[in-house]
Write an enzyme that holds these catalytic residues in place. Structure first.
Site, mmCIF file in Angstrom:
data_model
loop_
_atom_site.group_PDB
_atom_site.id
_atom_site.type_symbol
_atom_site.label_atom_id
_atom_site.label_comp_id
_atom_site.label_asym_id
_atom_site.label_seq_id
_atom_site.Cartn_x
_atom_site.Cartn_y
_atom_site.Cartn_z
ATOM 1 N N ASP A 67 0.831 -1.215 0.000
ATOM 2 C CA ASP A 67 0.000 0.000 0.000
ATOM 3 C C ASP A 67 0.862 1.259 0.000
ATOM 4 O OD1 ASP A 67 0.994 -0.322 2.556
ATOM 5 O OD2 ASP A 67 -0.935 -0.489 3.548
ATOM 6 N N ASN A 136 -7.075 -0.283 14.327
ATOM 7 C CA ASN A 136 -8.509 -0.403 14.040
ATOM 8 C C ASN A 136 -8.821 -1.718 13.315
ATOM 9 O OD1 ASN A 136 -7.351 0.036 11.585
ATOM 10 N ND2 ASN A 136 -8.628 1.775 10.997
ATOM 11 N N HIS A 138 -7.305 -2.786 10.575
ATOM 12 C CA HIS A 138 -7.104 -2.778 9.118
ATOM 13 C C HIS A 138 -5.922 -3.658 8.709
ATOM 14 C CE1 HIS A 138 -4.243 1.026 8.960
ATOM 15 N NE2 HIS A 138 -3.599 -0.051 9.337
ATOM 16 N N GLU A 143 -9.772 -0.569 5.315
ATOM 17 C CA GLU A 143 -10.287 0.014 6.545
ATOM 18 C C GLU A 143 -11.602 -0.650 6.966
ATOM 19 O OE1 GLU A 143 -7.814 1.494 7.703
ATOM 20 O OE2 GLU A 143 -8.064 3.652 7.505
#
Ligand code: F6R
Length: 242
Positions: A67, A136, A138, A143
């Protein structure tokens, strides 16, 4: 999914580096996809040490960057590209024509995604994907709420990601979007190593491994992968119930 709990970060990083070495010895043209960030840092360092000591040749491998932060140039030390150049390509002999990183400055990020999907497809898919887990839940920039059916895409970043992401940058940096491989790539990878270390990851690891498998917590998808290894240290495992 196979879960292994290691004594500490060093031990899990050793094992992750050994997995990569073993694959490249067996398949010199392997397609490797790595995350950047704090978690894989020691794996990359140990990989370099071991590869140099054992004369492992990476020149036939394909490297795929997982990414990138949209709008952040590769010379910015918070970028994923900067990490890969300094932690991986500097010392390992990947051939530059076989390195595929998202161009986060592209005026057409959708085209970047299509090009990355094509590279992966034309090279027979990813052999090994090494990922971390965000606070979180991810994976990459997949996400919470992301579809499990997506390949590469541009993602609006969650608030947790934009604030925690500041740790990679020298100065406060506006982060809004990420460009990332999708969870469909993860599901289709021949092998996935998911790493987590430290007590700060304990709560999210417990949810990912023992809660519901849901796109609200993308890392939970790892349990759907038949050949995945979850490698965590004792600190990240403290909240596991089973
Ligand atoms: C980075 C990436 C992210 C990180 C995750 C954990 O390329 O894909 O998903 O893996 O945010 O980051 P660290 O390892 O810094 O805790």
């Amino acid at each position: 999914m196979q879960l292994t709990i290691f004594k500490d970060y060093h031990a899990l990083s050793q094992q992750a580096a050994d997995e990569i070495i073993a694959l490249v010895k067996h398949k010199p043209d392997a397609v490797l996809c790595l995350a950047s960030g704090s978690t894989p840092l020691l794996t990359c360092r140990l990989l370099t040490e071991k590869a140099l000591a054992q004369h492992i040749d990476f020149s036939g491998c394909i490297f795929i960057g997982l990414d990138e932060w949209v709008g952040i140039p590769p010379e910015n030390e918070g970028s994923c590209a900067y990490f890969f150049h300094n932690q991986v390509f500097k010392d390992l002999n990947f051939s530059s024509s076989r390195i595929h990183l998202f161009n986060a400055l592209s005026e057409n990020p959708e085209q970047e995604c299509e090009a990355m999907n094509k590279v992966i497809f034309e090279n027979g898919g990813i052999d090994l994907m090494l990922v971390g887990v965000g606070m979180n839940g991810h994976i990459g920039f997949n996400e919470p709420g992301v579809s499990f059916d997506l390949y590469a895409h541009v993602a609006e970043l969650d608030e947790t990601t934009t604030s925690i992401g500041q740790k990679y940058f020298k100065e406060a940096t506006e982060l809004k979007q990420g460009i990332t491989l999708g969870l469909k790539h993860l599901l289709e990878s021949k092998k996935v190593l998911m790493l987590a270390n430290g007590s700060k990851k304990a709560a999210i690891i417990q949810k990912a491994l023992e809660g519901e498998i849901t796109n609200r917590l993308p890392a939970s998808i790892i349990r759907r992968h038949p050949n995945s290894m979850v490698m965590i240290d004792e600190e990240a495992a403290v909240m596991l119930e089973r």
